[in-house]
Design a protein around this motif. Structure first.
Motif, mmCIF file in Angstrom:
data_model
loop_
_atom_site.group_PDB
_atom_site.id
_atom_site.type_symbol
_atom_site.label_atom_id
_atom_site.label_comp_id
_atom_site.label_asym_id
_atom_site.label_seq_id
_atom_site.Cartn_x
_atom_site.Cartn_y
_atom_site.Cartn_z
ATOM 1 N N GLN A 125 3.321 20.986 -96.595
ATOM 2 C CA GLN A 125 3.193 19.526 -96.645
ATOM 3 C C GLN A 125 1.788 19.140 -97.116
ATOM 4 O O GLN A 125 1.632 18.255 -97.972
ATOM 5 C CB GLN A 125 3.501 18.899 -95.275
ATOM 6 C CG GLN A 125 4.883 19.212 -94.730
ATOM 7 C CD GLN A 125 6.025 18.656 -95.575
ATOM 8 O OE1 GLN A 125 5.861 17.739 -96.361
ATOM 9 N NE2 GLN A 125 7.213 19.229 -95.417
ATOM 10 N N PRO A 142 8.490 18.817 -100.416
ATOM 11 C CA PRO A 142 9.113 20.096 -100.120
ATOM 12 C C PRO A 142 10.466 19.943 -99.422
ATOM 13 O O PRO A 142 10.721 18.973 -98.738
ATOM 14 C CB PRO A 142 8.120 20.768 -99.174
ATOM 15 C CG PRO A 142 6.847 19.997 -99.287
ATOM 16 C CD PRO A 142 7.228 18.630 -99.725
ATOM 17 N N THR A 144 13.659 22.369 -97.301
ATOM 18 C CA THR A 144 13.888 23.605 -96.563
ATOM 19 C C THR A 144 15.376 23.924 -96.556
ATOM 20 O O THR A 144 16.215 23.046 -96.715
ATOM 21 C CB THR A 144 13.355 23.528 -95.121
ATOM 22 O OG1 THR A 144 13.430 24.829 -94.521
ATOM 23 C CG2 THR A 144 14.148 22.543 -94.283
ATOM 24 N N TRP A 154 10.349 26.907 -96.692
ATOM 25 C CA TRP A 154 10.039 25.637 -97.328
ATOM 26 C C TRP A 154 9.650 25.895 -98.770
ATOM 27 O O TRP A 154 8.958 26.864 -99.070
ATOM 28 C CB TRP A 154 8.889 24.946 -96.596
ATOM 29 C CG TRP A 154 9.315 24.358 -95.294
ATOM 30 C CD1 TRP A 154 9.338 24.984 -94.074
ATOM 31 C CD2 TRP A 154 9.800 23.048 -95.088
ATOM 32 N NE1 TRP A 154 9.808 24.119 -93.122
ATOM 33 C CE2 TRP A 154 10.102 22.915 -93.720
ATOM 34 C CE3 TRP A 154 10.017 21.952 -95.925
ATOM 35 C CZ2 TRP A 154 10.595 21.758 -93.163
ATOM 36 C CZ3 TRP A 154 10.502 20.784 -95.371
ATOM 37 C CH2 TRP A 154 10.791 20.690 -94.002
ATOM 38 N N TYR A 171 6.908 29.965 -95.012
ATOM 39 C CA TYR A 171 7.886 30.301 -93.964
ATOM 40 C C TYR A 171 7.107 30.800 -92.742
ATOM 41 O O TYR A 171 7.180 31.956 -92.347
ATOM 42 C CB TYR A 171 8.922 31.326 -94.447
ATOM 43 C CG TYR A 171 8.385 32.416 -95.339
ATOM 44 C CD1 TYR A 171 7.930 33.616 -94.806
ATOM 45 C CD2 TYR A 171 8.339 32.244 -96.713
ATOM 46 C CE1 TYR A 171 7.428 34.618 -95.625
ATOM 47 C CE2 TYR A 171 7.852 33.239 -97.533
ATOM 48 C CZ TYR A 171 7.395 34.424 -96.988
ATOM 49 O OH TYR A 171 6.896 35.421 -97.800
#
Length: 193
Positions: A125, A142, A144, A154, A171
């Motif tokens: 992020q 992003p 997931t 992600w 991750y």
């Protein structure tokens, strides 16, 4: 000859024969051809913190050496090339080529020979916010994946100024495939600087 070798390898795999390059240790580098080496080198240094450690070129050959050794047009020339270190993991090798038959179209990820290079980040992020605030083109995300072997990973795709695709992944809690057994993919989080 190539078809014959491929057929022998397929038979070896089918017969259960171990087919592995002796002494293989892992990925050493990813090579990318770029339209302007100075621009690409500056992008990877500014955006991803890569450091140039080696430089070479120009390189050409008066005969068909380049065709026989790297599969390019005999009159192709490497204007310049650099090796860059980008954190922990495989090195990055950038080439600026010129060739009479050079295809300058950038493949999409879905095209044959389409590709991307992925870089691990601790906080995707924060990385996405930094990229966008610094004018780097990103796709949506992003995002997931919640299920399957890629669960908890992600992802954010971005594009270089010349159109190549890159990916950021994260991750921090591992990935879904890890529940299938003890063997693990190489993990940049565990690598020593």
């Amino acid at each position: 000859m190539r078809a014959r070798i491929a057929g022998v390898l397929l038979l070896a795999f089918a017969a259960g024969t171990k087919a592995e390059v002796p002494g293989l240790r892992g990925v050493d580098h990813v090579g990318l051809t770029v339209p302007n080496l100075a621009e690409a080198e500056a992008f990877f240094a500014r955006v991803l913190g890569c450091k140039t450690l080696a430089r070479n070129g120009p390189l050409s050959a008066p005969d068909d050496w380049l065709t026989r050794h790297v599969g390019v047009h005999a009159r192709a020339q490497i204007r310049e090339m650099v090796f860059m270190r980008c954190g922990n993991g495989a090195n990055l090798e950038l080439f600026e080529w010129s060739a009479p038959d050079q295809d300058r179209r950038q493949p999409r990820n879905s095209d044959f020979a389409g590709h991307h290079t992925a870089f691990y980040v601790d906080d995707i992020q924060a990385a996405a916010a930094w990229l966008r605030s610094n004018g780097v083109e990103t796709y949506d995300g992003p995002f997931t994946t919640r299920d399957g072997d890629y669960a908890r990973q992600w992802v954010l795709y971005l594009r270089t100024p010349w159109g190549a695709h890159l990916e950021l992944v994260s991750y921090p809690d591992g990935m879904g495939y890890e529940r299938n057994g003890p063997e693990r993919l190489w993990d940049p989080r565990a690598a020593k600087p």
